[in-house]
Design a protein around this motif. Sequence first.
Motif, PDB file in Angstrom:
ATOM      1  N   ILE A 137      55.138  50.417  54.024  1.00 52.17           N
ATOM      2  CA  ILE A 137      54.635  49.561  52.954  1.00 52.17           C
ATOM      3  C   ILE A 137      55.058  48.135  53.274  1.00 52.17           C
ATOM      4  CG2 ILE A 137      56.645  50.025  51.481  1.00 52.17           C
ATOM      5  CD1 ILE A 137      54.775  49.532  49.063  1.00 52.17           C
ATOM      6  N   ARG A 138      54.106  47.230  53.230  1.00 55.53           N
ATOM      7  CA  ARG A 138      54.389  45.803  53.388  1.00 55.53           C
ATOM      8  C   ARG A 138      54.370  45.189  51.990  1.00 55.53           C
ATOM      9  NH1 ARG A 138      55.036  44.264  58.186  1.00 55.53           N
ATOM     10  NH2 ARG A 138      54.908  42.047  57.764  1.00 55.53           N
ATOM     11  N   LEU A 139      55.449  44.544  51.630  1.00 58.59           N
ATOM     12  CA  LEU A 139      55.514  43.932  50.299  1.00 58.59           C
ATOM     13  C   LEU A 139      54.594  42.723  50.264  1.00 58.59           C
ATOM     14  CD1 LEU A 139      59.309  44.221  49.481  1.00 58.59           C
ATOM     15  CD2 LEU A 139      57.455  45.791  48.920  1.00 58.59           C
ATOM     16  N   GLN A 140      53.733  42.664  49.257  1.00 61.33           N
ATOM     17  CA  GLN A 140      52.767  41.569  49.145  1.00 61.33           C
ATOM     18  C   GLN A 140      53.471  40.229  48.985  1.00 61.33           C
ATOM     19  OE1 GLN A 140      49.582  41.918  49.656  1.00 61.33           O
ATOM     20  NE2 GLN A 140      49.739  44.127  49.855  1.00 61.33           N
ATOM     21  N   GLN A 141      54.578  40.246  48.276  1.00 67.64           N
ATOM     22  CA  GLN A 141      55.347  39.014  48.056  1.00 67.64           C
ATOM     23  C   GLN A 141      56.802  39.256  48.454  1.00 67.64           C
ATOM     24  OE1 GLN A 141      54.431  38.464  43.871  1.00 67.64           O
ATOM     25  NE2 GLN A 141      52.899  36.918  44.402  1.00 67.64           N
ATOM     26  N   PRO A 142      57.118  39.044  49.743  1.00 67.01           N
ATOM     27  CA  PRO A 142      58.517  39.216  50.168  1.00 67.01           C
ATOM     28  C   PRO A 142      59.430  38.363  49.301  1.00 67.01           C
ATOM     29  CG  PRO A 142      57.086  38.913  52.055  1.00 67.01           C
ATOM     30  CD  PRO A 142      56.254  38.631  50.830  1.00 67.01           C
ATOM     31  N   ARG A 143      60.585  38.907  48.971  1.00 65.74           N
ATOM     32  CA  ARG A 143      61.474  38.179  48.063  1.00 65.74           C
ATOM     33  C   ARG A 143      62.920  38.395  48.444  1.00 65.74           C
ATOM     34  NH1 ARG A 143      60.281  40.915  42.374  1.00 65.74           N
ATOM     35  NH2 ARG A 143      62.303  40.101  41.770  1.00 65.74           N
ATOM     36  N   ALA A 144      63.751  37.458  48.021  1.00 63.71           N
ATOM     37  CA  ALA A 144      65.184  37.571  48.245  1.00 63.71           C
ATOM     38  C   ALA A 144      65.744  38.588  47.268  1.00 63.71           C
ATOM     39  CB  ALA A 144      65.854  36.217  48.056  1.00 63.71           C
ATOM     40  N   LEU A 145      66.572  39.480  47.782  1.00 59.87           N
ATOM     41  CA  LEU A 145      67.176  40.504  46.925  1.00 59.87           C
ATOM     42  C   LEU A 145      68.472  40.971  47.546  1.00 59.87           C
ATOM     43  CD1 LEU A 145      66.568  43.487  48.467  1.00 59.87           C
ATOM     44  CD2 LEU A 145      64.274  42.841  47.789  1.00 59.87           C
ATOM     45  N   SER A 146      69.300  41.586  46.729  1.00 62.42           N
ATOM     46  CA  SER A 146      70.523  42.174  47.271  1.00 62.42           C
ATOM     47  C   SER A 146      70.590  43.672  47.019  1.00 62.42           C
ATOM     48  CB  SER A 146      71.762  41.471  46.720  1.00 62.42           C
ATOM     49  OG  SER A 146      71.734  41.498  45.317  1.00 62.42           O
ATOM     50  N   SER A 147      69.632  44.213  46.274  1.00 60.89           N
ATOM     51  CA  SER A 147      69.561  45.674  46.127  1.00 60.89           C
ATOM     52  C   SER A 147      68.108  46.111  45.991  1.00 60.89           C
ATOM     53  CB  SER A 147      70.401  46.157  44.950  1.00 60.89           C
ATOM     54  OG  SER A 147      70.045  45.505  43.769  1.00 60.89           O
ATOM     55  N   LEU A 148      67.840  47.282  46.557  1.00 61.22           N
ATOM     56  CA  LEU A 148      66.493  47.823  46.638  1.00 61.22           C
ATOM     57  C   LEU A 148      66.583  49.323  46.403  1.00 61.22           C
ATOM     58  CD1 LEU A 148      63.510  47.130  47.745  1.00 61.22           C
ATOM     59  CD2 LEU A 148      64.362  48.047  49.898  1.00 61.22           C
ATOM     60  N   ARG A 149      65.608  49.879  45.694  1.00 60.39           N
ATOM     61  CA  ARG A 149      65.620  51.323  45.453  1.00 60.39           C
ATOM     62  C   ARG A 149      64.215  51.885  45.619  1.00 60.39           C
ATOM     63  NH1 ARG A 149      67.860  53.636  39.794  1.00 60.39           N
ATOM     64  NH2 ARG A 149      65.887  52.818  39.024  1.00 60.39           N
ATOM     65  N   LEU A 150      64.126  53.016  46.297  1.00 61.61           N
ATOM     66  CA  LEU A 150      62.900  53.809  46.337  1.00 61.61           C
ATOM     67  C   LEU A 150      63.096  54.933  45.333  1.00 61.61           C
ATOM     68  CD1 LEU A 150      62.306  54.216  50.177  1.00 61.61           C
ATOM     69  CD2 LEU A 150      61.326  52.518  48.639  1.00 61.61           C
ATOM     70  N   THR A 151      62.219  55.007  44.344  1.00 64.38           N
ATOM     71  CA  THR A 151      62.310  56.074  43.352  1.00 64.38           C
ATOM     72  C   THR A 151      61.121  57.003  43.519  1.00 64.38           C
ATOM     73  OG1 THR A 151      63.515  54.679  41.794  1.00 64.38           O
ATOM     74  CG2 THR A 151      62.397  56.603  40.881  1.00 64.38           C
ATOM     75  N   PHE A 152      61.446  58.261  43.799  1.00 56.45           N
ATOM     76  CA  PHE A 152      60.440  59.301  43.957  1.00 56.45           C
ATOM     77  C   PHE A 152      60.317  60.008  42.612  1.00 56.45           C
ATOM     78  CE2 PHE A 152      62.959  58.800  47.858  1.00 56.45           C
ATOM     79  CZ  PHE A 152      61.984  58.302  48.702  1.00 56.45           C
TER      80      PHE A 152
END
Length: 143
Positions: free
Chosen positions: A106-121
């Motif tokens: 998946i390519r994020l449409q709007q890359p952004r600065a972040l310090s945490s990311l989660r994939l929720t199934f």
Amino acid sequence: MMAEVSLVTNCDCRVSSVLGKNTRELGKQYLFDGSPETCWNSDQGTPQWVALRWKEPVIVTSIIAQFQGGFCGSPDTVVEVGQEGSNCWEEVAPWHLEDVGTEQIIRLQQPRALSSLRLTFKSSTDFHGRIIMYKLDVLGNKL
């Protein structure tokens, strides 16, 4: 634009569960070891998730994941970003995963600065809600 680099080498990873609590053979460390023989295997139940946290903010542009066919996240999977200083998550993109054993990106449409990311199934292609994931990579740049 700078060349994308893998951002998983210096992040902290947490997962929702591990099958039978067998972290030695089925734990989160196998998402990043580059081996097609090892995997993270969640326990049953939904939702399942993988959360990554960086000490310094990063710019995420894309995410690559590889699952075991029959044990994939369903098309209702979402990419979420953690809200700084809280336990709240903001959905930034749906990820319409397919039930295949090949890499999915998946390519994020709007890359952004972040310090945490989660994939929720939210659900799984497995009747019992298990996820089997062989690879997870997050691409982007350090700030």
